[in-house]
Design a protein around this motif. Sequence first.
Motif, PDB file in Angstrom:
ATOM      1  N   TRP A   7       0.809  -1.212   0.000  1.00 17.79           N
ATOM      2  CA  TRP A   7       0.000   0.000   0.000  1.00 17.79           C
ATOM      3  C   TRP A   7       0.850   1.274   0.000  1.00 17.79           C
ATOM      4  O   TRP A   7       0.513   2.244  -0.669  1.00 17.79           O
ATOM      5  CB  TRP A   7      -1.015  -0.010   1.148  1.00 17.79           C
ATOM      6  N   VAL A   8       1.951   1.263   0.750  1.00 18.97           N
ATOM      7  CA  VAL A   8       2.829   2.438   0.730  1.00 18.97           C
ATOM      8  C   VAL A   8       3.383   2.638  -0.682  1.00 18.97           C
ATOM      9  O   VAL A   8       3.422   3.765  -1.210  1.00 18.97           O
ATOM     10  CB  VAL A   8       3.972   2.294   1.753  1.00 18.97           C
ATOM     11  N   ALA A   9       3.768   1.517  -1.324  1.00 19.32           N
ATOM     12  CA  ALA A   9       4.279   1.622  -2.686  1.00 19.32           C
ATOM     13  C   ALA A   9       3.195   2.157  -3.621  1.00 19.32           C
ATOM     14  O   ALA A   9       3.474   2.969  -4.517  1.00 19.32           O
ATOM     15  CB  ALA A   9       4.767   0.264  -3.171  1.00 19.32           C
ATOM     16  N   ALA A  10       1.943   1.736  -3.388  1.00 14.60           N
ATOM     17  CA  ALA A  10       0.841   2.237  -4.224  1.00 14.60           C
ATOM     18  C   ALA A  10       0.665   3.743  -4.054  1.00 14.60           C
ATOM     19  O   ALA A  10       0.449   4.475  -5.024  1.00 14.60           O
ATOM     20  CB  ALA A  10      -0.458   1.505  -3.881  1.00 14.60           C
ATOM     21  N   LEU A  11       0.787   4.222  -2.802  1.00 14.44           N
ATOM     22  CA  LEU A  11       0.681   5.665  -2.558  1.00 14.44           C
ATOM     23  C   LEU A  11       1.769   6.412  -3.314  1.00 14.44           C
ATOM     24  O   LEU A  11       1.519   7.434  -3.966  1.00 14.44           O
ATOM     25  CB  LEU A  11       0.837   5.991  -1.063  1.00 14.44           C
ATOM     26  N   LEU A  12       3.002   5.901  -3.219  1.00 16.48           N
ATOM     27  CA  LEU A  12       4.120   6.593  -3.864  1.00 16.48           C
ATOM     28  C   LEU A  12       3.965   6.569  -5.384  1.00 16.48           C
ATOM     29  O   LEU A  12       4.223   7.572  -6.064  1.00 16.48           O
ATOM     30  CB  LEU A  12       5.444   5.951  -3.446  1.00 16.48           C
ATOM     31  N   ALA A  13       3.510   5.423  -5.914  1.00 16.84           N
ATOM     32  CA  ALA A  13       3.310   5.341  -7.362  1.00 16.84           C
ATOM     33  C   ALA A  13       2.237   6.326  -7.800  1.00 16.84           C
ATOM     34  O   ALA A  13       2.362   6.987  -8.840  1.00 16.84           O
ATOM     35  CB  ALA A  13       2.923   3.917  -7.755  1.00 16.84           C
ATOM     36  N   ALA A  14       1.184   6.455  -6.986  1.00 19.26           N
ATOM     37  CA  ALA A  14       0.128   7.418  -7.311  1.00 19.26           C
ATOM     38  C   ALA A  14       0.691   8.832  -7.338  1.00 19.26           C
ATOM     39  O   ALA A  14       0.382   9.629  -8.234  1.00 19.26           O
ATOM     40  CB  ALA A  14      -1.008   7.308  -6.298  1.00 19.26           C
ATOM     41  N   MET A  15       1.551   9.151  -6.352  1.00 18.04           N
ATOM     42  CA  MET A  15       2.161  10.485  -6.306  1.00 18.04           C
ATOM     43  C   MET A  15       2.917  10.774  -7.606  1.00 18.04           C
ATOM     44  O   MET A  15       2.823  11.857  -8.166  1.00 18.04           O
ATOM     45  CB  MET A  15       3.168  10.599  -5.166  1.00 18.04           C
ATOM     46  N   LEU A  16       3.674   9.775  -8.066  1.00 13.13           N
ATOM     47  CA  LEU A  16       4.480   9.964  -9.274  1.00 13.13           C
ATOM     48  C   LEU A  16       3.601  10.246 -10.485  1.00 13.13           C
ATOM     49  O   LEU A  16       3.883  11.137 -11.279  1.00 13.13           O
ATOM     50  CB  LEU A  16       5.301   8.706  -9.554  1.00 13.13           C
ATOM     51  N   SER A  17       2.521   9.463 -10.622  1.00 14.02           N
ATOM     52  CA  SER A  17       1.703   9.622 -11.822  1.00 14.02           C
ATOM     53  C   SER A  17       0.814  10.854 -11.724  1.00 14.02           C
ATOM     54  O   SER A  17       0.466  11.456 -12.734  1.00 14.02           O
ATOM     55  CB  SER A  17       0.852   8.376 -12.040  1.00 14.02           C
ATOM     56  N   LEU A  18       0.459  11.255 -10.493  1.00 12.14           N
ATOM     57  CA  LEU A  18      -0.425  12.415 -10.330  1.00 12.14           C
ATOM     58  C   LEU A  18       0.194  13.682 -10.901  1.00 12.14           C
ATOM     59  O   LEU A  18      -0.496  14.521 -11.475  1.00 12.14           O
ATOM     60  CB  LEU A  18      -0.714  12.645  -8.847  1.00 12.14           C
ATOM     61  N   ASP A  19       1.501  13.794 -10.728  1.00 13.64           N
ATOM     62  CA  ASP A  19       2.166  15.044 -11.093  1.00 13.64           C
ATOM     63  C   ASP A  19       1.868  15.454 -12.531  1.00 13.64           C
ATOM     64  O   ASP A  19       1.789  16.630 -12.846  1.00 13.64           O
ATOM     65  CB  ASP A  19       3.671  14.891 -10.874  1.00 13.64           C
ATOM     66  N   SER A  20       1.682  14.443 -13.410  1.00 10.03           N
ATOM     67  CA  SER A  20       1.487  14.789 -14.817  1.00 10.03           C
ATOM     68  C   SER A  20       0.014  14.983 -15.180  1.00 10.03           C
ATOM     69  O   SER A  20      -0.312  15.223 -16.329  1.00 10.03           O
ATOM     70  CB  SER A  20       2.076  13.684 -15.692  1.00 10.03           C
ATOM     71  N   MET A  21      -0.867  14.906 -14.192  1.00 14.28           N
ATOM     72  CA  MET A  21      -2.294  14.945 -14.476  1.00 14.28           C
ATOM     73  C   MET A  21      -2.723  16.199 -15.237  1.00 14.28           C
ATOM     74  O   MET A  21      -3.441  16.121 -16.236  1.00 14.28           O
ATOM     75  CB  MET A  21      -3.056  14.857 -13.164  1.00 14.28           C
TER      76      MET A  21
END
Lengths: 227, 251, 225
Positions: free
Chosen positions: A62-76
Amino acid sequence: MSEASLGTAFISLLRRDLMLAYRHRAQMLNPLLFFVIVVSLFPLGLDPDPDLLRTIAPGVIWVAALLAAMLSLDSMFRSDFDDGSLEQLLLTPHPLPLLVLAKIVAHWLISGLPLLVLAPVLGMLLNLGSESLFPLLATLALGTPVLSLIGSIGVALTVGLRGGGVLLSLLILPLFIPVLIFAANAVGNAGAGMDITGQLAFLGSLLALAFALAPLATAAALRISLN
Amino acid sequence: MSIIPNWLYQLSSPKNFYRFAGIASNWCGWIALFLLVVGLYYGLVNSPPDYQQGDSARIMYIHVPAAWMSMFVYMVMAGSAAVGMIWRIKASSAFANASAPVGAMFTALALATGMLWGKPMWGTYWVWDARLTSELILLFLYLGYMALQSAIDDRDTAARATAILALVGMVNITIIHYSVEWWNTLHQGATVTKLDKPSIHLSMLIPLLVMAMAFKFYYLSNALRRARCELLERERDKLWVRELVGENNSE
Amino acid sequence: MIMSDTPKPAEMNHSSNGSPWIEGVGLALSRNDRYIFTDLNFSLAAGQILQVEGHNGSGKTTMLRILCGLTLPSEGEIRWCGEDIRKNLAEYYAQLAYVGHAPGIKGELTPLENLELARSMSRPRKEADAEQVLERLQLPAYCDDVLCHNLSAGQRRRVALGRLLMLDARLWVLDEPFTALDPGGRKLVEELLSGHAQEGGMAVLTTHHVVNLEGCIVRGLQLGT
């Protein structure tokens, strides 16, 4: 002369974002790769003891999922902001929160849904029992849309700023904590054979709340950021 | 504007607010000082030591009001920022911005005193106690608010953006608070002694409340003073500021 | 600057309730708490074109963004048919087409895809056809299937201007529409503008070029003194 209906606008925007992601396939895969790498670092850094791995698996995934979400969010909204498409989005006769929702749905389809596909594999790597597999998928299905929804507010607030990416994590990660707590706990409890309907219900209500409020906040934040 | 009473509308103009805040800030400051002396005297000298924890429990006279204030200030900050954004009242936004560092300071104080109290009680400075964890997350929220504010150049835009963040944070703060409580009871059970007892003796409650009031007045005094500074800076081109500065120079 | 106010029938010049179509009332803008301009007023009737002028940094682009409702003025308001645009943004945006500094087209889409997207996001003209529009803008036929980021700046600008022909907008807001265009392109934009004005449309633009619009009422708005 009638204007294009809201449904048409919603669908075209969603399709556009998916098409753009498809034309940037490689870029889209990076956050997923990141997700896998982060998870696989833990056994290396800790100890490949199966029992230990099973205990930490829900939290690590779950922590990895949060971090992955952070990475992809930036380009939203980033490229839309740079090329002026975001301005055009604000100038359509349709309600902005719904158009924003189309972009959020697209983001989830691109970055959240693939996590569900990858999660069973990671669960296996971390020695997660088969009884935890369905709970893991259920929490990811309920939780990752919340990440996209809440995250969109943060992205909208930081879209025009220098060093927006780091600031984004500072703003958004604390807001992800309830999702982390309930999702990781549900997976862990399921492994111990306990009932997890309460946790899933809580995640579901978080999703409903975020679904109702986040597009409004994001739309307001976008109008402010483009001021 | 019809929702706002006329006198409040008058007060919300930067010039009037500046004058009012100057007076109010002084009064609040003196009241805070007085209450602080009284509260500390009763708390540290004139109240019985805790029957279990002895004198070390006295740190609660700082810790508990600070923890209360950390939540309270966030609520006031979010409310004030929202009013500033919706009705475009500069004074209100300035007060919200001024509240952030004070609130962050109370949060840090609650954390620090909690840790100091934890050392003799738990044998370590940090345990993942529900309150400490909540305070830590709250500190992150304050720091995020301040970081966003300083990242945006235009103050008007910054005020509106941080207002959105504060409102989102306010919805989240309760959810975070209860999630952490729930998480804590699962993982730690009832072995950890809560700092505030469910039933508290009157001789301890009174100094506690006096200290809480002292902190509230200190907050008002400090935040009003900060808001005054911000208004002065933002309105530096306005006639009233020039007149004010001119007056002071000629004296 | 042509300032000939040739009288026209009132129902053409003005909206149904008698007020000018678009109006700026008492506009002021402050940035970083300093005023860029104050007390700016203008109004535009059907068939008129407003050219916003001023030196660099006088707030021309911001003025256009205020007109679009993107930037909030520090004081004053923009009125459409006599009513503050903030009261009914949706109706106003159905009448508005904006081409800003950033072209607002996606580099990873072809010109055709970009125009089709513009059509589905707002109120299109009934007869609008993306291919014809691109032809009208004199974009070479091979460009139709090339991704926009492979086009030249002038070609991209033409695609962006194509939005004006796709949408059924009464008010055009154009920020430096002549930038990156060759003389042929500039002439094309002038033709588009005068055609739009003759149909009773309105346009507000900033430019450093001398605009040559035959038979149109071009009014000037000076920013910064």
